[in-house]
Write an enzyme that holds these catalytic residues in place. Structure first.
Site, PDB file in Angstrom:
ATOM      1  N   GLY A 239       0.791  -1.622   0.246  1.00 37.32           N
ATOM      2  CA  GLY A 239       0.108   0.326  -0.393  1.00 37.32           C
ATOM      3  C   GLY A 239       0.994   1.192   0.026  1.00 37.32           C
ATOM      4  O   GLY A 239       0.199   2.840  -0.286  1.00 37.32           O
ATOM      5  N   GLU A 273       4.874  -5.871   1.417  1.00 36.13           N
ATOM      6  CA  GLU A 273       4.352  -6.160  -0.125  1.00 36.13           C
ATOM      7  C   GLU A 273       4.058  -4.943  -1.221  1.00 36.13           C
ATOM      8  O   GLU A 273       2.875  -5.133  -0.907  1.00 36.13           O
ATOM      9  CB  GLU A 273       2.794  -6.844   0.423  1.00 36.13           C
ATOM     10  CG  GLU A 273       3.240  -8.198   1.769  1.00 36.13           C
ATOM     11  CD  GLU A 273       1.987  -9.249   2.011  1.00 36.13           C
ATOM     12  OE1 GLU A 273       2.090 -10.075   2.074  1.00 36.13           O
ATOM     13  OE2 GLU A 273       1.120  -8.275   1.835  1.00 36.13           O
ATOM     14  N   ARG A 276       2.323  -1.541  -5.767  1.00 41.66           N
ATOM     15  CA  ARG A 276       2.063  -0.166  -6.671  1.00 41.66           C
ATOM     16  C   ARG A 276       3.753   1.158  -6.694  1.00 41.66           C
ATOM     17  O   ARG A 276       3.836   1.878  -7.173  1.00 41.66           O
ATOM     18  CB  ARG A 276       0.791   0.152  -6.307  1.00 41.66           C
ATOM     19  CG  ARG A 276       1.053   1.706  -5.479  1.00 41.66           C
ATOM     20  CD  ARG A 276      -0.763   2.368  -5.083  1.00 41.66           C
ATOM     21  NE  ARG A 276      -1.278   1.450  -5.154  1.00 41.66           N
ATOM     22  CZ  ARG A 276      -2.618   1.067  -5.713  1.00 41.66           C
ATOM     23  NH1 ARG A 276      -2.923   2.080  -6.787  1.00 41.66           N
ATOM     24  NH2 ARG A 276      -3.588   1.002  -5.657  1.00 41.66           N
ATOM     25  N   ARG A 312      -8.959   2.429 -13.439  1.00 45.79           N
ATOM     26  CA  ARG A 312      -9.557   2.622 -12.523  1.00 45.79           C
ATOM     27  C   ARG A 312      -9.630   3.880 -12.467  1.00 45.79           C
ATOM     28  O   ARG A 312      -9.951   3.870 -11.894  1.00 45.79           O
ATOM     29  CB  ARG A 312      -6.989   2.694 -11.924  1.00 45.79           C
ATOM     30  CG  ARG A 312      -6.307   1.592 -11.734  1.00 45.79           C
ATOM     31  CD  ARG A 312      -5.019   1.528 -11.310  1.00 45.79           C
ATOM     32  NE  ARG A 312      -5.145   3.059 -10.641  1.00 45.79           N
ATOM     33  CZ  ARG A 312      -4.734   3.244  -9.553  1.00 45.79           C
ATOM     34  NH1 ARG A 312      -5.358   2.590  -8.775  1.00 45.79           N
ATOM     35  NH2 ARG A 312      -4.508   4.551  -8.657  1.00 45.79           N
ATOM     36  N   TYR A 316     -11.879   3.380  -8.939  1.00 52.60           N
ATOM     37  CA  TYR A 316     -12.064   4.072  -7.780  1.00 52.60           C
ATOM     38  C   TYR A 316     -12.048   5.854  -8.029  1.00 52.60           C
ATOM     39  O   TYR A 316     -11.720   6.316  -6.924  1.00 52.60           O
ATOM     40  CB  TYR A 316     -10.469   3.441  -7.484  1.00 52.60           C
ATOM     41  CG  TYR A 316     -10.148   2.550  -7.551  1.00 52.60           C
ATOM     42  CD1 TYR A 316     -10.780   1.174  -6.935  1.00 52.60           C
ATOM     43  CD2 TYR A 316      -9.103   1.961  -8.480  1.00 52.60           C
ATOM     44  CE1 TYR A 316     -10.011   0.582  -6.486  1.00 52.60           C
ATOM     45  CE2 TYR A 316      -8.643   0.651  -8.162  1.00 52.60           C
ATOM     46  CZ  TYR A 316      -8.823  -0.456  -6.891  1.00 52.60           C
ATOM     47  OH  TYR A 316      -8.831  -1.679  -7.404  1.00 52.60           O
ATOM     48  N   CYS A 355     -18.785   0.659 -24.728  1.00 50.37           N
ATOM     49  CA  CYS A 355     -19.948   1.339 -24.701  1.00 50.37           C
ATOM     50  C   CYS A 355     -20.756   1.022 -23.159  1.00 50.37           C
ATOM     51  O   CYS A 355     -21.429   0.704 -23.236  1.00 50.37           O
ATOM     52  CB  CYS A 355     -21.179   0.493 -25.910  1.00 50.37           C
ATOM     53  SG  CYS A 355     -20.373  -0.323 -27.009  1.00 50.37           S
ATOM     54  N   GLU A 356     -20.551   2.223 -22.575  1.00 48.19           N
ATOM     55  CA  GLU A 356     -20.180   2.506 -21.168  1.00 48.19           C
ATOM     56  C   GLU A 356     -20.209   3.834 -21.029  1.00 48.19           C
ATOM     57  O   GLU A 356     -19.122   4.664 -21.366  1.00 48.19           O
ATOM     58  CB  GLU A 356     -19.328   1.462 -20.082  1.00 48.19           C
ATOM     59  CG  GLU A 356     -19.373   0.326 -20.353  1.00 48.19           C
ATOM     60  CD  GLU A 356     -20.677  -0.478 -19.784  1.00 48.19           C
ATOM     61  OE1 GLU A 356     -21.011   0.611 -18.797  1.00 48.19           O
ATOM     62  OE2 GLU A 356     -20.901  -1.707 -20.154  1.00 48.19           O
TER      63      GLU A 356
HETATM   64  C1  LIG Z   1      -2.499  -5.200  -3.053  1.00 46.78           C
HETATM   65  C2  LIG Z   1      -1.969  -5.717  -1.988  1.00 46.78           C
HETATM   66  C3  LIG Z   1      -1.398  -5.436  -1.130  1.00 46.78           C
HETATM   67  C4  LIG Z   1       0.164  -4.538  -2.505  1.00 46.78           C
HETATM   68  O1  LIG Z   1      -0.228  -3.589  -2.360  1.00 46.78           O
HETATM   69  P1  LIG Z   1       0.081  -2.328  -3.173  1.00 46.78           P
HETATM   70  O2  LIG Z   1      -1.075  -0.720  -3.434  1.00 46.78           O
HETATM   71  O3  LIG Z   1       0.300  -2.167  -4.560  1.00 46.78           O
HETATM   72  O4  LIG Z   1       1.197  -2.020  -2.506  1.00 46.78           O
HETATM   73  C5  LIG Z   1      -0.235  -5.930  -0.713  1.00 46.78           C
HETATM   74  N1  LIG Z   1      -1.297  -7.006   0.253  1.00 46.78           N
HETATM   75  C6  LIG Z   1      -2.101  -7.108   0.067  1.00 46.78           C
HETATM   76  C7  LIG Z   1      -2.692  -8.330   1.366  1.00 46.78           C
HETATM   77  C8  LIG Z   1      -2.912  -7.016  -0.722  1.00 46.78           C
HETATM   78  O5  LIG Z   1      -3.652  -6.905  -0.935  1.00 46.78           O
END
Ligand SMILES: *Cc1c(COP(=O)(O)O)cnc(C)c1O
Length: 426
Positions: A239, A273, A276, A312, A316, A355-356
């Site tokens: 995230g 993890e 992005r 996206r 969002y 078509c949206e």
């Molecule tokens: C989607 C996700 C990520 C990656 O999120 P980013 O915004 O791409 O860093 C990491 N962990 C989990 C559990 C996710 O669902």
């Protein structure tokens, strides 16, 4: 920030100009910069090196095999959320013991496949799933190493659809329940329940939510250790921000500066993890203007990319900076922010052929005049761009190209009409 820039009035990726790529590979086209990708990964790895952290690249953000292989060669581990993503990591010979399998709805088939290849970690999201993983593992004569996903009840101040660490979302187990879950499952055959996992949402452009959730996670770990459980690992999720609207994301070093001291010397393996923060700024979507038209006081630029290539904005309300690849009158944007408004610009919406009425890539933008045939670049689309693409309206998926200095290599061919029908039967 990245290696996409204007030289002599033409947008380049590293030292390749984008019109050349469009001629060679067609549009719509995803273009990735190797240097940008690796820069972002390296900065992350360096910032968290004091923790000897395991950087599990989130495959769902950008899953092309060439991208995964590059990251693997740099030392990345992986975070997968499906059997299909696991397959991709195995295709590039990733070490399964450095793969984390996450997701709220793992099927029995996926769990079995992951156990059989010797997956490093399962991030488990509920008691029912723990029970199921334990049963399957015991039957196979395996032991599943598990981190329990806990919900720290922290608001990351991001879009409601990408908020995952608040109490009322479908993800994880509440902190208060976690202790009981460890009690109930710690001696279950087939399980080694020895870590906790948290992922609060995405993108999180402030550091405070991480500090708050890690603080809560560490308190839980102290309690669990007090209860006699052996806790080996904390996975702090992903995230971390990327630059969509100027330079809003803190650098990896700024996150690390606050996070590393919290986790150092705790006797924990630390896993992250990021998706992005590594891939988003490494890719752009290159598209061609099919038509322009006025409707009321609004100008529409109809391009050959659509929600099928980039969902996206529709999903969002995400902002992606967009600009012509060869802007008329040399109108080079001073930066890539929503408020860029140069003299002679026109207020436009950039929309696709699907078509949206939700099929738009950019709304209410001041752009230099664009004509039929002009290329437009949609920036910061390396993450959750191609991976979220679809064949809606029976549109073959786009090609992907990786640029390395002055060379460009096709890393996914454009789909053909045959690809649209090949899996179907009469
Ligand atoms: C989607 C996700 C990520 C990656 O999120 P980013 O915004 O791409 O860093 C990491 N962990 C989990 C559990 C996710 O669902």
């Amino acid at each position: 920030m990245d290696h996409f820039s204007y030289h002599d009035g033409v947008l380049h990726c590293e030292s390749v100009d984008l019109p050349t790529l469009a001629d060679q590979f067609g549009t719509p086209l995803y273009v990735y910069s190797k240097k940008t990708l690796l820069d972002h990964y390296d900065r992350f790895a360096l910032a968290f090196a004091p923790l000897d952290a395991v950087i599990c690249f989130s495959v769902k953000s950008c899953h092309n095999l060439s991208i995964l292989r590059l990251l693997k060669e740099c030392g990345a581990a992986f975070d997968v959320v499906s059997g299909g993503e696991l397959k991709r990591t195995l295709e590039v010979d990733a070490d399964p013991s450095r793969i984390v399998f996450a997701g709220v709805g793992k099927t029995d088939t996926e769990i079995r496949a992951a156990l059989e290849v010797g997956i490093g970690w399962f991030n488990v999201e509920s008691e029912a799933e723990l029970d199921n993983v334990a049963t399957i593992a015991a039957k196979l004569g395996k032991v599943a190493r598990v981190a329990l996903r806990v919900n720290p009840d922290v608001d990351p101040k991001t879009h409601v659809y990408t908020t995952t660490g608040k109490r009322e979302t479908k993800f994880g187990v509440d902190l208060e329940r976690a202790r009981q879950v460890f009690k109930d499952f710690h001696s279950r055959p087939g399980l080694e329940l020895c870590g906790i996992h948290m992922h609060i949402g995405s993108p999180v452009n402030t550091i405070e939510p991480y500090v708050a959730s890690i603080g809560k996670g560490l308190t839980l770990i102290d309690e669990l250790r007090g209860d006699g459980h052996r806790i080996k690992a904390i996975n702090i999720g992903g995230g971390f921000g990327a630059h969509y609207d100027g330079g809003e994301a803190p650098p990896a070093s700024a996150y690390a500066e606050r996070i590393v001291p919290l986790l150092r010397g705790r006797g924990l393996t630390v896993l992250l993890e990021p998706g992005r923060s590594i891939a988003a700024n490494a890719g752009v979507l290159l598209t061609r203007t099919l038509y322009t038209k006025a409707s009321g006081d609004r100008q529409f630029i109809i391009v050959d990319a659509a929600i099928t290539e980039l969902i996206r904005p529709a999903l969002y309300g995400s902002f992606h900076f967009a600009w012509p690849v060869e802007p008329k009158d040399g109108a080079i944007p001073p930066d890539r922010r929503a408020d860029v408004h140069l003299a002679g610009s026109v207020l436009v919406d950039i929309v696709g052929p699907v078509c949206e009425s939700g099929d738009f890539l950019a709304k209410d933008r001041w752009l230099p005049p664009v004509s039929r045939g002009d290329f437009v670049c949609i920036f910061s689309t390396g993450a959750y761009g191609f991976t979220m693409s679809s064949q809606y309206n029976s549109r073959p998926r786009a090609a992907e190209v990786l640029v390395d200095g002055g060379a460009a290599r096709l890393i996914r061919r454009r789909e053909k009409y045959d690809d649209l029908v090949t899996a179907e039967r009469f």
